[in-house]
Design an enzyme around this catalytic site. Structure first.
Site, mmCIF file in Angstrom:
data_model
loop_
_atom_site.group_PDB
_atom_site.id
_atom_site.type_symbol
_atom_site.label_atom_id
_atom_site.label_comp_id
_atom_site.label_asym_id
_atom_site.label_seq_id
_atom_site.Cartn_x
_atom_site.Cartn_y
_atom_site.Cartn_z
ATOM 1 N N ARG A 242 0.862 -1.177 0.000
ATOM 2 C CA ARG A 242 0.000 0.000 0.000
ATOM 3 C C ARG A 242 0.904 1.234 0.000
ATOM 4 O O ARG A 242 1.938 1.261 0.683
ATOM 5 C CB ARG A 242 -0.907 0.028 1.230
ATOM 6 C CG ARG A 242 -2.088 -0.930 1.148
ATOM 7 C CD ARG A 242 -3.086 -0.540 0.049
ATOM 8 N NE ARG A 242 -4.226 -1.439 -0.054
ATOM 9 C CZ ARG A 242 -4.313 -2.447 -0.929
ATOM 10 N NH1 ARG A 242 -3.330 -2.679 -1.782
ATOM 11 N NH2 ARG A 242 -5.399 -3.191 -0.977
ATOM 12 N N GLU A 271 -3.312 7.453 -4.395
ATOM 13 C CA GLU A 271 -3.553 7.040 -5.780
ATOM 14 C C GLU A 271 -5.035 7.135 -6.134
ATOM 15 O O GLU A 271 -5.880 6.977 -5.252
ATOM 16 C CB GLU A 271 -3.006 5.622 -6.030
ATOM 17 C CG GLU A 271 -3.647 4.518 -5.201
ATOM 18 C CD GLU A 271 -2.981 3.158 -5.432
ATOM 19 O OE1 GLU A 271 -1.775 3.018 -5.169
ATOM 20 O OE2 GLU A 271 -3.682 2.247 -5.874
ATOM 21 N N HIS A 289 -0.688 0.219 -10.062
ATOM 22 C CA HIS A 289 -1.323 -0.787 -9.195
ATOM 23 C C HIS A 289 -1.735 -2.029 -10.003
ATOM 24 O O HIS A 289 -2.915 -2.372 -10.077
ATOM 25 C CB HIS A 289 -2.527 -0.171 -8.474
ATOM 26 C CG HIS A 289 -2.866 -0.860 -7.188
ATOM 27 N ND1 HIS A 289 -3.347 -0.196 -6.082
ATOM 28 C CD2 HIS A 289 -2.798 -2.169 -6.800
ATOM 29 C CE1 HIS A 289 -3.565 -1.053 -5.095
ATOM 30 N NE2 HIS A 289 -3.236 -2.264 -5.507
HETATM 31 C C1 DGY Z 1 -5.540 -6.059 -3.337
HETATM 32 O O1 DGY Z 1 -6.152 -7.073 -3.672
HETATM 33 O O2 DGY Z 1 -5.581 -5.617 -2.198
HETATM 34 C C2 DGY Z 1 -4.710 -5.374 -4.377
HETATM 35 O O3 DGY Z 1 -4.193 -4.197 -3.937
HETATM 36 C C3 DGY Z 1 -5.473 -5.219 -5.663
HETATM 37 O O4 DGY Z 1 -5.499 -6.475 -6.205
#
Ligand code: DGY
Length: 323
Positions: A242, A271, A289
């Protein structure tokens, strides 16, 4: 029996949307524009099951909706720091996520970022496309060797282990890690991994540092100006977890002034509004991402939400119940 009313916050892979249409009275998001808080509140008042994703902050305000019809929130994604679990629990909701199915693809992207930033392949491609290449020469665009180096993990859960498997067995890398909930001795010995008690020790001893801890209040700015300065000057930071686990301003400074050699980033603070100073940095590899973004994985994620919803509807405890 009447069908459950289900609202999906974003467009999902076609194959999973087809199942949703077959089984439920479903409202899809054909425009694929992220829902506003007001739209989410309206959804919680109007459906039995709400299926959000990482772009939807299902916070205390959203969860304060009155009257609330929703009983089930099936997150499309493994990370759940965008959902206020305490508030959801207080409202008697069941919340699930989609672990496991995206582990390999996310580890692949982490490894891609590591190789890309170390070997300067993004820069190389830009150089070529800009028609600046004058030919092979011994000193052209030298990167950093990966094989045999030390990879430090901040967090040693499923995705970190999948990356360690690639790095250790594929690239002969030494693995170091810190995790308040360490994996089994069996896992540690598979990678001949060194376990440290502090983040600083991992930062000081690694050539590459990869972040694999959950997001949220507890890990906010876990990496900051002070501890980034503990990394080796030639080291690289990889983040597929993150964005706000790292103080992005501090990272930009560290990349600019050579405190560290480079960074490979799939996630960002705030983001999709990227801090534009990242764009000026040749030693930062930036992805939008994409960790779980393969067709197979995104279908598996959707199906995992459906499995959880099916179990919930049948009065069972869904496999991936968070609260
Ligand atoms: C998640 O699943 O948490 C990712 O950040 C997106 O696939």
């Amino acid at each position: 029996m009447s069908k459950l009313k289900v609202i999906v916050s974003r467009a999902w892979p076609e194959a999973v949307e087809a199942t949703l249409k077959e089984k439920y009275d479903v409202q899809l998001n054909e425009t694929d524009v992220a829902m506003t808080k007001e739209e989410m509140k309206h959804a919680l008042g109007a459906c039995d099951a709400f299926l959000p994703t990482v772009t939807d902050p299902v916070d205390a305000e959203v969860l304060s909706t009155e009257p609330m019809r929703t009983k089930f929130i099936g997150n499309f994604g493994v990370g759940f720091n965008h959902i206020d679990l305490d508030a959801a629990k207080a409202r008697g909701l069941t919340v699930t996520n989609t672990p496991e199915v995206l582990t390999d693809c996310t580890a692949d992207i982490a490894m891609t970022l590591l190789l890309t930033v170390a070997r300067r392949t993004g820069e190389g491609e830009r150089h070529l496309r800009a028609k600046s290449w004058t030919g092979w020469r011994p000193t052209h665009m030298l990167g950093t060797k990966v094989t045999g180096k030390t990879l430090g993990m901040i967090g040693m859960g499923r995705i970190a282990q999948a990356m360690a498997r690639r790095a250790h067995h594929g690239f002969g890398m030494k693995i170091a890690f810190v995790d308040p909930y360490p994996p089994s001795d069996e896992v540690i010995s598979e990678f001949e991994a060194t376990q440290y008690e502090s983040i600083d020790k991992v930062l000081e001893s690694s050539d590459f540092v990869s972040i694999h801890c959950p997001g949220g209040k507890e890990t906010y700015h876990l990496l900051n100006r002070d501890n980034l300065a503990k990394m080796k000057p030639g080291a690289f930071l990889i983040n597929t977890a993150r964005g706000d686990v790292v103080d992005n301003d501090a990272l930009i400074e560290a990349l600019k002034n050579g405190t560290i050699a480079g960074a490979g980033l799939d996630v960002f603070e705030g983001e999709p509004n990227l801090n534009s100073r990242f764009l000026e940095l040749e030693n930062a590899v930036l992805l939008p991402h994409l960790g779980s973004a393969s067709t197979e994985t995104r279908i598996a994620m959707g199906n995992r939400v459906l499995d959880n919803l099916t179990a919930f509807e049948a009065g069972q405890i869904p496999k991936d119940k968070l609260v």
